[in-house]
Design a protein around this motif. Sequence first.
Motif, PDB file in Angstrom:
ATOM      1  N   ALA A 215       0.949  -1.175   0.071  1.00  0.00           N
ATOM      2  CA  ALA A 215       0.103  -0.035  -0.066  1.00  0.00           C
ATOM      3  C   ALA A 215       0.775   1.226   0.197  1.00  0.00           C
ATOM      4  O   ALA A 215       2.002   1.407   0.653  1.00  0.00           O
ATOM      5  N   VAL A 216       0.468   2.266  -0.796  1.00  0.00           N
ATOM      6  CA  VAL A 216       1.111   3.572  -0.765  1.00  0.00           C
ATOM      7  C   VAL A 216       0.231   4.564  -0.179  1.00  0.00           C
ATOM      8  O   VAL A 216      -0.795   4.770  -0.678  1.00  0.00           O
TER       9      VAL A 216
ATOM     10  N   PHE B 133       6.471  11.714  -5.372  1.00  0.00           N
ATOM     11  CA  PHE B 133       7.048  10.729  -4.764  1.00  0.00           C
ATOM     12  C   PHE B 133       6.450   9.486  -4.656  1.00  0.00           C
ATOM     13  O   PHE B 133       6.657   8.443  -5.249  1.00  0.00           O
ATOM     14  N   GLY B 134       5.402   9.426  -3.776  1.00  0.00           N
ATOM     15  CA  GLY B 134       4.449   8.261  -3.496  1.00  0.00           C
ATOM     16  C   GLY B 134       3.782   7.850  -5.029  1.00  0.00           C
ATOM     17  O   GLY B 134       3.511   6.545  -5.183  1.00  0.00           O
TER      18      GLY B 134
ATOM     19  N   HIS C 129       3.945  -4.549   3.196  1.00  0.00           N
ATOM     20  CA  HIS C 129       4.556  -3.463   2.913  1.00  0.00           C
ATOM     21  C   HIS C 129       3.853  -2.282   2.765  1.00  0.00           C
ATOM     22  O   HIS C 129       3.101  -2.461   1.804  1.00  0.00           O
ATOM     23  N   VAL C 130       3.905  -1.266   3.700  1.00  0.00           N
ATOM     24  CA  VAL C 130       3.525  -0.076   3.254  1.00  0.00           C
ATOM     25  C   VAL C 130       4.415   1.193   3.230  1.00  0.00           C
ATOM     26  O   VAL C 130       5.278   1.265   4.018  1.00  0.00           O
ATOM     27  N   ILE C 131       4.099   1.905   2.310  1.00  0.00           N
ATOM     28  CA  ILE C 131       5.021   2.904   2.041  1.00  0.00           C
ATOM     29  C   ILE C 131       4.506   4.285   2.329  1.00  0.00           C
ATOM     30  O   ILE C 131       3.098   4.838   1.935  1.00  0.00           O
ATOM     31  N   VAL C 132       4.943   5.105   3.411  1.00  0.00           N
ATOM     32  CA  VAL C 132       4.325   6.259   3.779  1.00  0.00           C
ATOM     33  C   VAL C 132       4.956   7.516   3.126  1.00  0.00           C
ATOM     34  O   VAL C 132       6.254   7.876   3.531  1.00  0.00           O
ATOM     35  N   ALA C 133       4.423   8.143   2.005  1.00  0.00           N
ATOM     36  CA  ALA C 133       4.648   9.205   1.157  1.00  0.00           C
ATOM     37  C   ALA C 133       4.219  10.437   1.570  1.00  0.00           C
ATOM     38  O   ALA C 133       4.055  11.298   0.679  1.00  0.00           O
TER      39      ALA C 133
ATOM     40  N   GLY D 207       0.403  -3.631  13.445  1.00  0.00           N
ATOM     41  CA  GLY D 207       1.298  -4.731  13.090  1.00  0.00           C
ATOM     42  C   GLY D 207       1.539  -5.081  11.670  1.00  0.00           C
ATOM     43  O   GLY D 207       1.885  -6.201  11.139  1.00  0.00           O
ATOM     44  N   VAL D 208       1.765  -3.977  10.833  1.00  0.00           N
ATOM     45  CA  VAL D 208       2.121  -3.951   9.481  1.00  0.00           C
ATOM     46  C   VAL D 208       3.684  -4.708   9.531  1.00  0.00           C
ATOM     47  O   VAL D 208       4.487  -4.252  10.241  1.00  0.00           O
ATOM     48  N   GLY D 209       3.820  -5.583   8.465  1.00  0.00           N
ATOM     49  CA  GLY D 209       5.225  -6.196   8.442  1.00  0.00           C
ATOM     50  C   GLY D 209       6.254  -5.391   8.207  1.00  0.00           C
ATOM     51  O   GLY D 209       7.310  -5.293   8.717  1.00  0.00           O
ATOM     52  N   TYR D 210       6.132  -4.329   7.121  1.00  0.00           N
ATOM     53  CA  TYR D 210       7.378  -3.652   6.871  1.00  0.00           C
ATOM     54  C   TYR D 210       6.905  -2.385   6.372  1.00  0.00           C
ATOM     55  O   TYR D 210       6.027  -2.019   5.796  1.00  0.00           O
TER      56      TYR D 210
END
Length: 140
Positions: free
Chosen positions: A6-7, A13-14, A69-73, A92-95
């Motif tokens: 998820a982004v 960037f995101g 995997h979650v990307i916080v942009a 509890g998100v993995g990465y």
Amino acid sequence: MRKEFAVIGLGRFGGSICKELVDQGVEVMAIDISEEKVGNFANIASHAVVADTTDEQVLRELGLRNFDHVIVAIGDDIQSSILTTLMLKEIGVGYITVKAQNDYHEKVLRKIGADQVVHPERDMGRRIAHKILSNNVLDY
Ligand code: ATP
């Protein structure tokens, strides 16, 4: 089993991360507080959702705890970036990869458990400076 990404934050960037992941054949949920930004990703991401990710209930409803995997942009709004990261960690998100605006922001992100912190503008500036120097070395 396929990884789920998820982004959060669909600025330059995101948005570019989201598009590249999709181009690589990965399933991505695209999330932004702005309806307009989300609209631009409706036909790109597997799911495009308008949401304020500083709301823990919203994160739970989106099922983000099951993502690998979650990307916080979220860049400019440092408070929202920190709060979002903290709650993703709590559910509890993995990465979690997070874009930092400055060194203080990075310090806080690391303290609250961000797995990877990136500074796209700074890192790209460095990379280009090295490229300029290496091109000049070859030129002379
Ligand atoms: P970039 O530098 O990557 O182009 P930007 O300058 O367009 O980014 P930023 O302020 O860095 O914008 O934020 C990136 C995105 O994060 C924006 O599209 C913004 O709407 C979104 N955003 C900000 N706060 C939240 C939030 N609480 N929940 C979800 N999305 C958010």
